[in-house]
Design a protein around this motif. Structure first.
Motif: not given
Length: 159
Positions: A65-73, A80-86
């Motif tokens: 698995c690999i998780g990601f946390i989008p800043n849009s949450i 429209n310009k999301d950042y994600i953190w693994l």
């Protein structure tokens, strides 16, 4: 290893086996297993009705698995310009090559304008570099607050 691995976004039907996988391959008493409400708050995507994890399966068994946390949450300003953190990039020992495939699937399926990670092993660093990410190392700087006498986290006696 089976060459017919299947990749997908984590859904409710796979949660029980996902938590068993985390328990067996990450940490025994990890926060996800101890606090399902925290997990849901951090990773459940109301828009897609899935969880923000890519999983790899061999037949019906989760092997990575690999998780990601989008800043849009946290803020609609990122829609429209999301950042994600693994987070929690884990693969069972017998399936090392699935690491690259998990990342490839994530890059193909998830829209983002920036990808970052906090905490990165040497193995992860090499993979991110191979995918062409700009990588580097941070210099940590600490400054002691002389007004605080009882530190809860840091120990400044040996600096």
């Amino acid at each position: 290893m089976n060459n017919n691995l299947k990749f997908s976004i984590l859904n409710k039907n796979d949660l029980d086996s996902f938590f068993i996988f985390i328990q067996s391959n990450w940490k025994k008493n990890y926060i996800f297993n101890k606090d399902k409400n925290f997990f849901k708050w951090q990773f459940y995507n109301k828009a897609t009705k899935h969880y923000n994890f890519i999983i790899a399966k061999d037949v019906n068994k989760i092997i990575g698995c690999i998780g990601f946390i989008p800043n849009s949450i946290y803020s609609s300003n990122f829609k429209n310009k999301d950042y994600i953190w693994l987070v929690n990039w884990i693969v069972s020992k017998d399936y090392n090559s699935a690491s690259l495939k998990l990342m490839h699937y994530l890059l193909k399926e998830i829209n983002f304008s920036f990808i970052g990670t906090i905490g990165c092993t040497n193995k992860t660093y090499k993979i991110l570099k191979a995918f062409g990410f700009k990588t580097g190392k941070l210099t940590h700087i600490v400054s002691e607050n002389k007004n605080i006498k009882n530190f809860k986290i840091g120990d400044f006696k040996n600096l």
